[in-house]
Write an enzyme that holds these catalytic residues in place. Structure first.
Site, PDB file in Angstrom:
ATOM      1  N   ASP A  61       0.806  -1.230   0.000  1.00 25.31           N
ATOM      2  CA  ASP A  61       0.000   0.000   0.000  1.00 25.31           C
ATOM      3  C   ASP A  61       0.835   1.273   0.000  1.00 25.31           C
ATOM      4  OD1 ASP A  61      -2.202  -1.687   0.131  1.00 25.31           O
ATOM      5  OD2 ASP A  61      -2.246  -1.633   2.318  1.00 25.31           O
TER       6      ASP A  61
ATOM      7  N   LYS B 176       1.772   2.253  -5.058  1.00 29.99           N
ATOM      8  CA  LYS B 176       2.323   1.737  -6.317  1.00 29.99           C
ATOM      9  C   LYS B 176       1.394   2.019  -7.498  1.00 29.99           C
ATOM     10  CE  LYS B 176       2.371  -2.333  -4.367  1.00 29.99           C
ATOM     11  NZ  LYS B 176       2.054  -1.994  -2.961  1.00 29.99           N
TER      12      LYS B 176
ATOM     13  N   LYS C  13      -0.850   4.328  -8.035  1.00 31.41           N
ATOM     14  CA  LYS C  13      -0.839   5.722  -8.478  1.00 31.41           C
ATOM     15  C   LYS C  13       0.414   6.022  -9.302  1.00 31.41           C
ATOM     16  CE  LYS C  13       0.255  10.290  -7.660  1.00 31.41           C
ATOM     17  NZ  LYS C  13       0.119  11.565  -7.012  1.00 31.41           N
TER      18      LYS C  13
ATOM     19  N   GLY D 223      -4.567  -4.340  -3.791  1.00 28.23           N
ATOM     20  CA  GLY D 223      -5.561  -3.295  -4.055  1.00 28.23           C
ATOM     21  C   GLY D 223      -4.801  -2.042  -4.428  1.00 28.23           C
ATOM     22  N   HIS D 224      -4.775  -1.726  -5.706  1.00 29.29           N
ATOM     23  CA  HIS D 224      -3.996  -0.582  -6.193  1.00 29.29           C
ATOM     24  C   HIS D 224      -4.962   0.530  -6.602  1.00 29.29           C
ATOM     25  CE1 HIS D 224      -0.305  -3.314  -7.198  1.00 29.29           C
ATOM     26  NE2 HIS D 224      -0.705  -3.394  -5.941  1.00 29.29           N
ATOM     27  N   THR D 225      -4.830   1.685  -5.928  1.00 33.70           N
ATOM     28  CA  THR D 225      -5.790   2.766  -6.137  1.00 33.70           C
ATOM     29  C   THR D 225      -5.254   3.825  -7.089  1.00 33.70           C
ATOM     30  OG1 THR D 225      -6.295   2.428  -3.814  1.00 33.70           O
ATOM     31  CG2 THR D 225      -7.355   4.315  -4.868  1.00 33.70           C
TER      32      THR D 225
ATOM     33  N   ARG E  41       2.595 -28.910  -7.132  1.00 34.78           N
ATOM     34  CA  ARG E  41       2.430 -29.402  -8.498  1.00 34.78           C
ATOM     35  C   ARG E  41       1.092 -30.075  -8.775  1.00 34.78           C
ATOM     36  NH1 ARG E  41       8.017 -32.468  -8.364  1.00 34.78           N
ATOM     37  NH2 ARG E  41       7.081 -32.940  -6.363  1.00 34.78           N
TER      38      ARG E  41
ATOM     39  N   GLN F 244       1.974  -6.010  -3.191  1.00 38.72           N
ATOM     40  CA  GLN F 244       2.444  -6.120  -1.789  1.00 38.72           C
ATOM     41  C   GLN F 244       3.732  -5.299  -1.619  1.00 38.72           C
ATOM     42  OE1 GLN F 244       1.448  -9.524  -3.341  1.00 38.72           O
ATOM     43  NE2 GLN F 244      -0.466  -8.545  -2.829  1.00 38.72           N
TER      44      GLN F 244
ATOM     45  N   LYS G 111       2.902  10.261  -0.070  1.00 39.50           N
ATOM     46  CA  LYS G 111       2.134  10.607   1.126  1.00 39.50           C
ATOM     47  C   LYS G 111       2.839  11.486   2.166  1.00 39.50           C
ATOM     48  CE  LYS G 111      -1.481   7.934   1.777  1.00 39.50           C
ATOM     49  NZ  LYS G 111      -2.455   6.849   1.984  1.00 39.50           N
TER      50      LYS G 111
HETATM   51  P1  GDP Z   1      -0.825   0.377  -3.517  1.00 38.36           P
HETATM   52  O1  GDP Z   1      -1.408  -0.916  -3.083  1.00 38.36           O
HETATM   53  O2  GDP Z   1       0.649   0.461  -3.283  1.00 38.36           O
HETATM   54  O3  GDP Z   1      -1.179   0.735  -4.939  1.00 38.36           O
HETATM   55  O4  GDP Z   1      -1.464   1.486  -2.583  1.00 38.36           O
HETATM   56  P2  GDP Z   1      -3.023   1.600  -2.162  1.00 38.36           P
HETATM   57  O5  GDP Z   1      -3.778   2.085  -3.326  1.00 38.36           O
HETATM   58  O6  GDP Z   1      -3.487   0.372  -1.500  1.00 38.36           O
HETATM   59  O7  GDP Z   1      -2.914   2.686  -1.012  1.00 38.36           O
HETATM   60  C1  GDP Z   1      -2.374   3.938  -1.229  1.00 38.36           C
HETATM   61  C2  GDP Z   1      -3.449   4.989  -0.925  1.00 38.36           C
HETATM   62  O8  GDP Z   1      -2.849   6.259  -0.858  1.00 38.36           O
HETATM   63  C3  GDP Z   1      -4.498   5.102  -2.023  1.00 38.36           C
HETATM   64  O9  GDP Z   1      -5.713   5.479  -1.446  1.00 38.36           O
HETATM   65  C4  GDP Z   1      -3.951   6.210  -2.920  1.00 38.36           C
HETATM   66  O10 GDP Z   1      -4.980   6.866  -3.632  1.00 38.36           O
HETATM   67  C5  GDP Z   1      -3.337   7.112  -1.895  1.00 38.36           C
HETATM   68  N1  GDP Z   1      -2.145   7.876  -2.333  1.00 38.36           N
HETATM   69  C6  GDP Z   1      -1.159   7.531  -3.189  1.00 38.36           C
HETATM   70  N2  GDP Z   1      -0.194   8.492  -3.215  1.00 38.36           N
HETATM   71  C7  GDP Z   1      -0.586   9.449  -2.357  1.00 38.36           C
HETATM   72  C8  GDP Z   1      -0.021  10.685  -1.898  1.00 38.36           C
HETATM   73  O11 GDP Z   1       1.091  11.082  -2.288  1.00 38.36           O
HETATM   74  N3  GDP Z   1      -0.730  11.398  -0.985  1.00 38.36           N
HETATM   75  C9  GDP Z   1      -1.930  10.976  -0.509  1.00 38.36           C
HETATM   76  N4  GDP Z   1      -2.554  11.715   0.392  1.00 38.36           N
HETATM   77  N5  GDP Z   1      -2.511   9.821  -0.898  1.00 38.36           N
HETATM   78  C10 GDP Z   1      -1.828   9.073  -1.796  1.00 38.36           C
HETATM   79  P1  IMO Z   2      -0.917  -4.176  -2.258  1.00 40.61           P
HETATM   80  O1  IMO Z   2      -0.483  -4.734  -3.593  1.00 40.61           O
HETATM   81  C1  IMO Z   2      -0.943  -4.568   2.059  1.00 40.61           C
HETATM   82  C2  IMO Z   2      -0.955  -8.627   3.711  1.00 40.61           C
HETATM   83  C3  IMO Z   2      -2.190  -9.099   4.433  1.00 40.61           C
HETATM   84  C4  IMO Z   2      -1.561 -10.064   5.414  1.00 40.61           C
HETATM   85  C5  IMO Z   2      -0.438 -10.698   4.614  1.00 40.61           C
HETATM   86  C6  IMO Z   2      -0.815 -12.019   3.959  1.00 40.61           C
HETATM   87  O2  IMO Z   2      -2.219  -3.478  -2.305  1.00 40.61           O
HETATM   88  O3  IMO Z   2       0.178  -3.384  -1.632  1.00 40.61           O
HETATM   89  P2  IMO Z   2      -2.410 -12.776   1.977  1.00 40.61           P
HETATM   90  O4  IMO Z   2      -3.790 -12.350   1.606  1.00 40.61           O
HETATM   91  O5  IMO Z   2      -1.394 -12.492   0.932  1.00 40.61           O
HETATM   92  O6  IMO Z   2      -2.362 -14.183   2.472  1.00 40.61           O
HETATM   93  O7  IMO Z   2      -2.033 -11.851   3.257  1.00 40.61           O
HETATM   94  O8  IMO Z   2      -0.113  -9.758   3.594  1.00 40.61           O
HETATM   95  N1  IMO Z   2      -1.192  -8.128   2.334  1.00 40.61           N
HETATM   96  C7  IMO Z   2      -1.147  -6.839   1.977  1.00 40.61           C
HETATM   97  N2  IMO Z   2      -0.970  -5.734   2.728  1.00 40.61           N
HETATM   98  N3  IMO Z   2      -1.066  -4.465   0.729  1.00 40.61           N
HETATM   99  C8  IMO Z   2      -1.218  -5.561  -0.040  1.00 40.61           C
HETATM  100  O9  IMO Z   2      -1.195  -5.513  -1.385  1.00 40.61           O
HETATM  101  C9  IMO Z   2      -1.308  -6.819   0.581  1.00 40.61           C
HETATM  102  N4  IMO Z   2      -1.483  -8.085   0.149  1.00 40.61           N
HETATM  103  C10 IMO Z   2      -1.402  -8.872   1.225  1.00 40.61           C
HETATM  104  O10 IMO Z   2      -2.851  -8.035   5.071  1.00 40.61           O
HETATM  105  O11 IMO Z   2      -0.971  -9.360   6.473  1.00 40.61           O
HETATM  106 MG    MG Z   3      -2.915  -1.629  -1.799  1.00 42.65          MG
END
Ligand code: GDP
Ligand code: IMO
Ligand code: MG
Length: 435
Positions: A13, A16, A18, A40-42, A143, A230, A337
Site C-alpha cells: 500500500d 504503487k 498511483k 488493491g492498487h488505487t 504441483r 504487496q 504521502k
Molecule cells: P498500492 O497498493 O501500493 O497501490 O497502494 P493503495 O492504493 O493500496 O494505497 C495507497 C493509498 O494512498 C491510495 O488510497 C492512494 O490513492 C493514496 N495515495 C497515493 N499516493 C498518495 C499521496 O502522495 N498522498 C496521498 N494523500 N494519498 C496518496
Molecule cells: P498491495 O499490492 C498490504 C498482507 C495481508 C496479510 C499478509 C498475507 O495493495 O500493496 P495474503 O492475503 O497475501 O495471504 O495476506 O499480507 N497483504 C497486503 N498488505 N497491501 C497488499 O497488497 C497486501 N497483500 C497482502 O494483510 O498481512
Molecule cells: Mg494496496
C-alpha cells in the site's frame, strides 16, 4: 530494450498503483508478475477513484498493453467483477489486456482453505486478506494446481473436481463445516456456480504464452514496466516470516513471474511512504498506538483498499528501507504521502536498531523475535500544504531536510515525490528520468 521495475519497499500500500499510472505514458507495456486479488492498487484522476486487484495499473491509458504474468494467481470471480467495473467506465479489457496461460487459478475451495488455516492459527493468525493466496501458491508448488490455460482443455471439469475433493478432505481435517460457511456472502454451492460462470467469461480473454510475448516485445524495442504487488517486507523469503504473503514481491520475482532474464532489468523504482503502514499481523517496531498514529490514519485515509481494514500506522523505518533497497537493487526512490505530515509539529524516524544496547543491522528474523529496539530521530514538521507545490524548490525547507536525510542514509536519490492521491500530484525531482 530493457524492462524497468516498480515495487513497494514496505508492507504494501505504498501507492504503487498511483505511480504506475503516472509512469504509464512512458511505457508500451505494464506487467504484473506476482500476487493476486490480495492486492488493491488505487488510482485517482478526474475526480474518480479506481481500485485494481489483478489488472495492471496501465489499463486506463488507451495505447498501453497490460499483461498479467505467469507468477500472478487469478480468481476468475474477482477478475470478472474487476473487468465488469472497468467496462462500465468505458475501458475495453479485451482490447489490450493479455494473460499468461500459466497463471494459477484460485478455486472456491482455496478460499475456504485460507479461512480454515487462519482460524486454526488462533492468535498467531497472519491477518490474510482471505482471497485464497496461500493455498493457491501452495498447490502450485505442490504441483497439482490448475492454470488459466487449463480452462480451455476438455478435461478441465475433471481436474477441477479432483482438486476440489483434495481440498474438501483437507477441510475435513480442519473440522470446517463447508455447508455452514459463506464465501463473500454466498454458500459454497452458490459461489461455485457463479465461479464457473466467471470461468466461462474468462475464456474470452487473451490467454497467451506471456513469456514469449514479452521477450518478443523487448526484442522489438518496446518499453516494459513490471508492477509489483504487496511490498518487500511481505516477501515470502525476506519479509517478516511467517507474517508475509506467499510470493516473491521483490525484483527477483520479476524474472520468474514473467520469464525475463535478470540481464534485461534496468531501473528499479522503489516506492515508499513517508511513514509506514501495515495491515494484518506481524512485527512493526515503529508502530504508534497514540493520537499521532490515529492522525496518520485519518489524514492518510489509511484503510485497506481490498478489505477496508484500518491500517496500522507508524514512523518511517530507515534500517528496513535500506534493507529493502539492498534486496531489490533500487536505483530510484519514489516517496508518497508526505502530504499526510502537513501540520505535524514533529516527525520521527527509526534511525538505527539496537540489540542489548549495541547497534545492529536490520534483520527480519530478529524482528520476528521481537528482540530489536529502535532509536528514534526527530525532525521539525511543516505547516504548508505540499499539494500546492509545483516544483521541488517550493517544498517547505523542513520537508527538504527530511528528504536530504533519506537520500544521505540510503545513498539513493528520491527521484519522484507524490504530493496527493490524484494523478496530477507528482513532482519529478530527477528531471532526466524519462528524457
Ligand atoms: P498500492 O497498493 O501500493 O497501490 O497502494 P493503495 O492504493 O493500496 O494505497 C495507497 C493509498 O494512498 C491510495 O488510497 C492512494 O490513492 C493514496 N495515495 C497515493 N499516493 C498518495 C499521496 O502522495 N498522498 C496521498 N494523500 N494519498 C496518496
Ligand atoms: P498491495 O499490492 C498490504 C498482507 C495481508 C496479510 C499478509 C498475507 O495493495 O500493496 P495474503 O492475503 O497475501 O495471504 O495476506 O499480507 N497483504 C497486503 N498488505 N497491501 C497488499 O497488497 C497486501 N497483500 C497482502 O494483510 O498481512
Ligand atoms: Mg494496496
Amino acid at each position: 530494450m530493457h524492462i524497468d521495475v516498480l515495487l513497494g519497499l514496505q508492507w504494501g500500500d505504498e501507492g504503487k498503483g498511483k505511480i504506475v499510472d503516472v509512469f504509464t505514458p512512458h511505457y508500451d507495456i505494464i506487467a504484473r508478475f506476482q500476487g493476486g486479488p490480495n492486492a488493491g492498487h488505487t488510482l485517482e484522476f478526474q475526480g474518480s477513484k479506481h481500485v485494481l486487484h489483478h489488472i495492471p495499473s496501465g489499463i486506463f491509458r488507451n495505447d498501453t498493453i497490460n499483461l498479467i504474468g505467469n507468477g500472478v494467481i487469478i480468481d476468475p470471480m474477482t477478475f470478472k467483477a474487476e473487468t465488469d467495473a472497468l467496462e462500465t467506465k468505458g475501458v475495453d479489457t479485451r482490447k489490450n489486456l493479455f494473460i499468461s496461460n500459466k497463471a494459477h487459478l484460485i478455486l472456491p475451495s482455496h478460499r475456504l482453505l485460507d479461512l480454515a488455516l487462519e482460524r486454526s492459527k488462533g492468535n498467531q493468525k497472519i491477518g490474510s486478506t482471505l482471497k485464497g493466496i496461500g493455498p493457491t501458491y501452495t498447490d502450485k508448488v505442490a504441483r497439482h494446481g490448475l492454470r488459466t490455460g487449463d480452462i480451455l482443455l476438455s478435461d478441465f471439469q475433471e481436474k477441477y473436481k479432483k482438486l476440489k475433493e483434495r481440498h474438501f478432505a483437507l477441510l475435513n481435517t480442519y473440522g470446517l463445516n463447508i455447508e455452514a460457511e459463506k464465501i463473500d456472502g454466498l454458500s459454497f454451492d452458490e459461489y461455485e456456480t457463479k465461479w464457473m460462470e466467471a470461468v466461462e467469461h474468462f475464456k474470452s480473454m487473451k490467454l497467451i504464452d506471456s513469456e514469449n510475448f514479452i521477450n518478443a516485445q523487448l526484442k522489438a524495442n518496446k518499453k516494459v514496466l513490471a508492477e509489483g504487488a504487496q511490498g518487500t517486507l511481505l516477501d515470502l523469503d525476506f519479509g517478516s516470516y511467517p507474517y508475509v504473503t506467499s510470493s516473491n514481491t521483490i525484483t527477483a520475482g520479476v524474472c520468474s513471474g514473467l520469464g525475463i532474464a535478470p540481464s534485461k532489468i534496468n531501473r528499479v523504482y522503489g516506492v515508499f511512504k513517508a511513514y509506514c503502514t501495515r495491515v494484518g499481523s506481524g512485527p512493526f517496531p515503529t508502530e504508534l498506538y497514540d493520537d499521532c498514529g490515529q492522525k496518520m490514519r485519518d489524514q492518510g485515509n489509511e484503510y485497506g483498499s481490498t478489505t477496508g481494514r484500518p491500517r496500522r500506522c507508524g514512523w518511517l523505518d530507515m534500517p528496513a528501507l535500506k534493507y529493502a533497497i539492498m534486496i531489490n537493487g533500487v536505483t530510484d526512490l519514489v516517496m508518497t504521502k508526505a502530504d499526510v505530515f502537513n501540520g505535524f509539529e514533529k516527525i520521527k524516524v527509526c534511525d538505527q536498531y539496537t540489540l542489548d544496547n549495541k547497534k545492529v543491522d536490520f534483520s527480519t528474523f530478529a524482528l520476528e523475535q521481537n528482540s530489536l529496539e529502535c532509536f528514534l530521530k526527530e525532525f521539525e514538521g511543516w505547516k504548508e500544504d505540499i499539494a500546492n507545490c509545483e516544483q521541488y524548490q517550493n517544498f517547505p525547507q523542513n520537508m527538504i531536510q527530511y528528504i536530504d536525510y533519506i537520500e544521505k542514509e540510503t545513498s539513493t536519490t528520491v527521484s519522484v515525490i507524490s504530493t496527493s492521491a490524484d494523478r496530477k500530484g507528482i513532482i519529478f525531482k530527477n528531471k532526466e528520468l524519462f528524457n
